[in-house]
Design an enzyme around this catalytic site. Structure first.
Site, PDB file in Angstrom:
ATOM      1  N   HIS A 130      39.300  47.640  44.708  1.00 16.21           N
ATOM      2  CA  HIS A 130      39.080  46.192  44.763  1.00 16.21           C
ATOM      3  C   HIS A 130      39.888  45.589  45.914  1.00 16.21           C
ATOM      4  O   HIS A 130      40.798  46.209  46.464  1.00 16.21           O
ATOM      5  CB  HIS A 130      39.460  45.527  43.434  1.00 16.21           C
ATOM      6  CG  HIS A 130      40.937  45.543  43.129  1.00 16.21           C
ATOM      7  ND1 HIS A 130      41.632  44.447  42.705  1.00 16.21           N
ATOM      8  CD2 HIS A 130      41.852  46.552  43.190  1.00 16.21           C
ATOM      9  CE1 HIS A 130      42.901  44.758  42.499  1.00 16.21           C
ATOM     10  NE2 HIS A 130      43.055  46.032  42.792  1.00 16.21           N
TER      11      HIS A 130
ATOM     12  N   CYS B 282      37.141  39.745  46.949  1.00 11.70           N
ATOM     13  CA  CYS B 282      36.781  40.721  45.906  1.00 11.70           C
ATOM     14  C   CYS B 282      35.270  40.898  45.770  1.00 11.70           C
ATOM     15  O   CYS B 282      34.758  42.024  45.790  1.00 11.70           O
ATOM     16  CB  CYS B 282      37.422  40.327  44.575  1.00 11.70           C
ATOM     17  SG  CYS B 282      36.770  38.824  43.798  1.00 11.70           S
TER      18      CYS B 282
ATOM     19  N   HIS C 132      37.252  37.662  39.153  1.00  5.43           N
ATOM     20  CA  HIS C 132      37.629  38.812  39.973  1.00  5.43           C
ATOM     21  C   HIS C 132      36.720  39.979  39.626  1.00  5.43           C
ATOM     22  O   HIS C 132      36.239  40.105  38.497  1.00  5.43           O
ATOM     23  CB  HIS C 132      39.090  39.203  39.733  1.00  5.43           C
ATOM     24  CG  HIS C 132      39.592  40.242  40.711  1.00  5.43           C
ATOM     25  ND1 HIS C 132      39.818  39.971  42.034  1.00  5.43           N
ATOM     26  CD2 HIS C 132      39.899  41.562  40.542  1.00  5.43           C
ATOM     27  CE1 HIS C 132      40.238  41.062  42.655  1.00  5.43           C
ATOM     28  NE2 HIS C 132      40.292  42.044  41.776  1.00  5.43           N
TER      29      HIS C 132
END
Length: 347
Positions: free
Chosen positions: A323, A263, A311
Site C-alpha cells: 500500500h 493509496c 484507505h
C-alpha cells in the site's frame, strides 16, 4: 488511534494487530532523550505522545480529504467528457437546422422570383415556427412536401434546444465539481501543513524517533516470503506483479502513477496495468467486485480499511499487503491487519 506505521517485519505468517504510533513514539523518545533532573519526564513524554498522536490523526484526516479530492477529480474528468459530447451533438444539431433552413430559403427565393412568397413559406423561415404549427388548420395551406419539411425543421430545432439546455446544466455541474476539487485540495494541504508544523515543533530526538517509527523506506527492506501464494486469477497476478514493482515509489496525494501514488491511485494503477478498470477512490473500490472474508483473501484482492473506507491496499499473500501509506512514506509491504478492515473485495 489507528496508525499507518509498520507493526512488524516482513514474512509474518499471522496477521498483525492494530497498533498505536504514539505509544511507540513515547517509548522511543524516552530512550533517546534524557531530560534534566529538574524536568518532569512523565509530563514531557505525555506532551510528546499527545503531539505525535495529533500528527497521526491529521494524516488520517488528510487521507480522507485526499479520497474526496480524488473522487471530485474523477467526477470532473467524467463531466468534461460529457460536456464535450454534448457540445459536439449541439454543433451537429445546429448544422442540421442550418441546412434545413437553407433548403427552405431556396424554396422561398424560387417562389419570390415566380411572383411572390407564400406566407406559409415565410413561416418556415422564422426562428420559431412552433406557434403556427400548433394550429392544425394552417397545415391545410401547405403542400405535402412543404409540410414534411417544416415538421422536420421543427423537430430539429427542438432537439437543438434540448442539447443546449443539457449542455448548460452539465457546465453548471462541471463548475461545481471544479470548486469541490479546489476545496478538498485546500483541506488536504491545510491538514498536512498542520501536521508538519507539529512535527517540526517536536524536539529533534522525538522527531527522529517518529520518523523511524512511521516512515520506513520500502525500497531497502527484505521482501516478505511470498513463495507458494496463488493469485485469484491471471489478471490478479498481473496486478500483484505491478503493485510489487511499485514498492519504494513515493506517496503523493492525488497521484495514480506511474512514479508516485496515493493509496487508491496505487491499486487503480496496478489493475490498470493488468487491463482492468476499477474506480478511483477507495470507497468506490470497496464495491468494485465480490466481497470475500479475510480468511479467504487471495493475492490481488483489495483490502479496504476503516469504517469510512478511506484507505486501501492490495493483498499479496502470506498476511501481507502492499500500500501507499501517507505523505513522507513510500509504497511498502505491511501486515494486512495494520488497521481495522472494513472489506476485502475481489475485482
Amino acid at each position: 488511534m489507528v496508525s499507518h506505521r509498520r507493526t512488524s517485519q516482513h514474512g509474518q505468517s499471522t496477521l498483525a494487530g492494530v497498533t498505536v504510533v504514539s505509544a511507540a513514539l513515547a517509548t522511543a523518545a524516552a530512550g533517546l532523550s534524557a531530560p534534566p533532573a529538574s524536568a518532569d519526564p512523565a509530563g514531557r513524554a505525555a506532551g510528546r505522545e499527545a503531539a505525535t498522536a495529533r500528527v497521526d490523526s491529521l494524516y488520517a484526516q488528510a487521507e480522507r480529504a485526499t479520497e474526496k479530492f480524488d473522487g471530485a477529480q474523477a467526477r470532473t474528468k467524467e463531466l468534461r467528457g460529457q460536456v464535450a459530447a454534448l457540445q459536439d451533438r449541439t454543433a451537429r444539431a445546429q448544422e442540421r437546422v442550418n441546412r434545413m433552413r437553407g433548403r427552405l430559403g431556396a424554396l422561398a427565393a424560387a417562389q419570390y422570383r415566380s411572383g411572390g412568397m407564400d406566407p406559409t413559406v415565410q413561416l418556415m423561415l422564422t426562428e420559431r415556427p412552433d406557434s403556427f404549427l400548433e394550429k392544425a388548420s394552417a397545415l391545410d395551406r401547405l403542400g405535402v412536401s412543404q409540410a414534411g419539411e417544416l415538421r422536420r425543421l421543427r423537430a430539429a430545432q427542438r432537439f437543438l434546444e434540448q442539447q443546449r439546455r443539457e449542455t448548460v446544466a452539465k457546465l453548471a455541474q462541471l463548475e461545481a465539481s471544479r470548486k469541490a476539487v479546489a476545496r478538498h485540495k485546500r483541506d488536504v494541504q491545510r491538514r498536512l501543513a498542520t501536521a508538519r508544523r507539529l512535527l517540526n515543533a517536536l524536539p529533534k530526538d522525538a522527531r527522529k524517533a517518529f520518523e523511524r517509527a512511521t516512515r520506513s523506506d520500502g525500497r531497502h527492506e527484505a521482501v516478505p516470503d511470498l513463495h507458494g501464494v496463488v493469485p485469484a486469477s491471471g489478471r490478479a497476478a498481473a496486478a500483484v506483479a505491478a503493485v510489487r514493482a511499485a514498492v519504494g515509489s513515493p506517496y503523493a496525494w492525488g497521484r495514480s502513477g506511474p512514479s508516485a501514488f496515493d493509496c487508491s491511485g496505487l491499486t487503480q494503477w496496478a489493475y490498470g496495468r493488468a487491463g482492468v478498470s476499477i474506480p478511483r477512490t477507495s470507497q468506490a473500490q470497496r464495491g468494485a467486485g465480490r466481497q470475500v472474508p479475510l480468511s479467504q483473501a487471495q493475492p490481488g484482492d483489495l483490502v479496504i480499511y476503516r469504517s469510512d473506507a478511506s484507505h486501501v491496499g492490495m493483498y499479496v499473500g502470506n498476511g501481507q499487503v502492499v500500500h501507499a501509506p501517507y505523505p513522507g512514506a513510500r509504497v511498502r509491504y505491511d501486515p494486512v491487519g495494520m488497521m481495522p478492515i472494513s472489506a476485502v473485495t475481489r475485482p
